[in-house]
Write an enzyme that holds these catalytic residues in place. Sequence first.
Site, PDB file in Angstrom:
ATOM      1  N   HIS A 100       0.834  -1.347   0.008  1.00 29.64           N
ATOM      2  CA  HIS A 100      -0.179   0.014  -0.075  1.00 29.64           C
ATOM      3  C   HIS A 100       0.759   1.248   0.060  1.00 29.64           C
ATOM      4  O   HIS A 100       0.397   2.439  -0.400  1.00 29.64           O
ATOM      5  CB  HIS A 100      -1.090  -0.055   1.144  1.00 29.64           C
ATOM      6  CG  HIS A 100      -0.405   0.448   2.553  1.00 29.64           C
ATOM      7  ND1 HIS A 100      -0.290  -0.550   3.378  1.00 29.64           N
ATOM      8  CD2 HIS A 100      -0.237   1.526   2.980  1.00 29.64           C
ATOM      9  CE1 HIS A 100       0.169  -0.268   4.676  1.00 29.64           C
ATOM     10  NE2 HIS A 100       0.345   1.062   4.320  1.00 29.64           N
ATOM     11  N   ASP A 131       0.268  -7.464   1.663  1.00 28.27           N
ATOM     12  CA  ASP A 131       0.550  -6.335   1.605  1.00 28.27           C
ATOM     13  C   ASP A 131       2.375  -5.894   1.905  1.00 28.27           C
ATOM     14  O   ASP A 131       2.699  -5.238   2.553  1.00 28.27           O
ATOM     15  CB  ASP A 131      -0.010  -5.597   3.063  1.00 28.27           C
ATOM     16  CG  ASP A 131      -0.058  -3.937   2.795  1.00 28.27           C
ATOM     17  OD1 ASP A 131       0.446  -3.208   1.876  1.00 28.27           O
ATOM     18  OD2 ASP A 131      -0.480  -3.546   3.830  1.00 28.27           O
ATOM     19  N   SER A 214       4.462   2.838   7.726  1.00 31.02           N
ATOM     20  CA  SER A 214       4.484   1.681   6.767  1.00 31.02           C
ATOM     21  C   SER A 214       5.628   1.324   6.133  1.00 31.02           C
ATOM     22  O   SER A 214       6.196   2.184   5.502  1.00 31.02           O
ATOM     23  CB  SER A 214       3.149   1.862   6.058  1.00 31.02           C
ATOM     24  OG  SER A 214       2.000   1.834   6.662  1.00 31.02           O
TER      25      SER A 214
END
Length: 362
Positions: A100, A131, A214
């Site tokens: 993402h 992911d 992230s």
Amino acid sequence: MNASRTRALRLPLAALVCSVVLLSGCSDSGSAGSGSAGRKEASTTQAAQAVAPAADGDLQSDYQKVIKDVLPSVVQIEAGGDLGSGVVYDDKGHIVTNAHVVGDEKTLKVTTANSQSPLTATLVYSYPQQDLAVIKLDRVPDGLRAATLGDSSKVQVGQIVLAMGSPLGLSSSVTQGIVSATGRTVSEGGGDGEAGATIANMVQTSAAINPGNSGGALVNLDSQVIGIPTLAAIDPNLGNSAAPGIGFAIPASMVKTIADQIIKNGKVTDSGRAALGITGRTVVDDSFQPAGVAVVDVKSGGAADKGGIEAGDVITQLGDTSITTITSLSEALAADKPGQRTSVTFTRDGSAKTVDVTLGEQ
């Protein structure tokens, strides 16, 4: 459990580096007077006070050593105007991050610890189901340092960890916490109301995980990356805002499994993720409560197809697990393995049926 992706926000906040302080206790010296018991208590208190700063110093030194060892291997990634983080995987310029973070971009900008300006990188492969993604620097700068990945099986609850990345666009930021739990199955929130990836065996941590973290590094005190911070929990009672102190990281073992396949084959060839082979959507009952997963499409030759499941059927149970939403189905499948035999209960034309299927691979 639902969680939100830690996307970057552009806010002018100051960077903070957290540390643990060990506090020594205090005693009341008013009644100790001049007796021998009073002198012994005072002596013990003084000894404790003398030891405490040394203990503080040891822990602080441990933190500083880990930061010195690992932070140079954590990079900032710019993808289509959004900022995230990544971890240098090898000395050939491969960097692992979240799918993402990469999004739909094929070319990205990467700022390493020793680069004066952003470097360009190219997407090798993105695997949204877990992911994870791997990108590769177009030019490998001198001194690029690969991180060391730890053994996920040795991660223990209570273990001190540091989270490193670029939260809110603040590069090279560090926060601290502990491993709060292991083996969590977590579902991401998807865009436009769609379900995101469901990821099993996540590491839960109290270290602050904010937008921009992230793809960064969750690190133990042995300077090993034990996970890739990916998600922060959301609290529906607070308007789906982040729940403080509840973040999740993809375990290093899964990162290594996926990254090695991508680097070797240019794609994921063995996901280890079970699949039923359907496209589905959540349906509600007469009380507007989630009541199962309606099968929209069945993959030819997949587990559901071989088991006789058809479009229009409503799945209500997988094995011993009740299914009420597409997310609950994804979470149930995340706990299983390809090739595993299980049962599927569904309704068709008002009648309940149960069939046995052999799960495929996603």
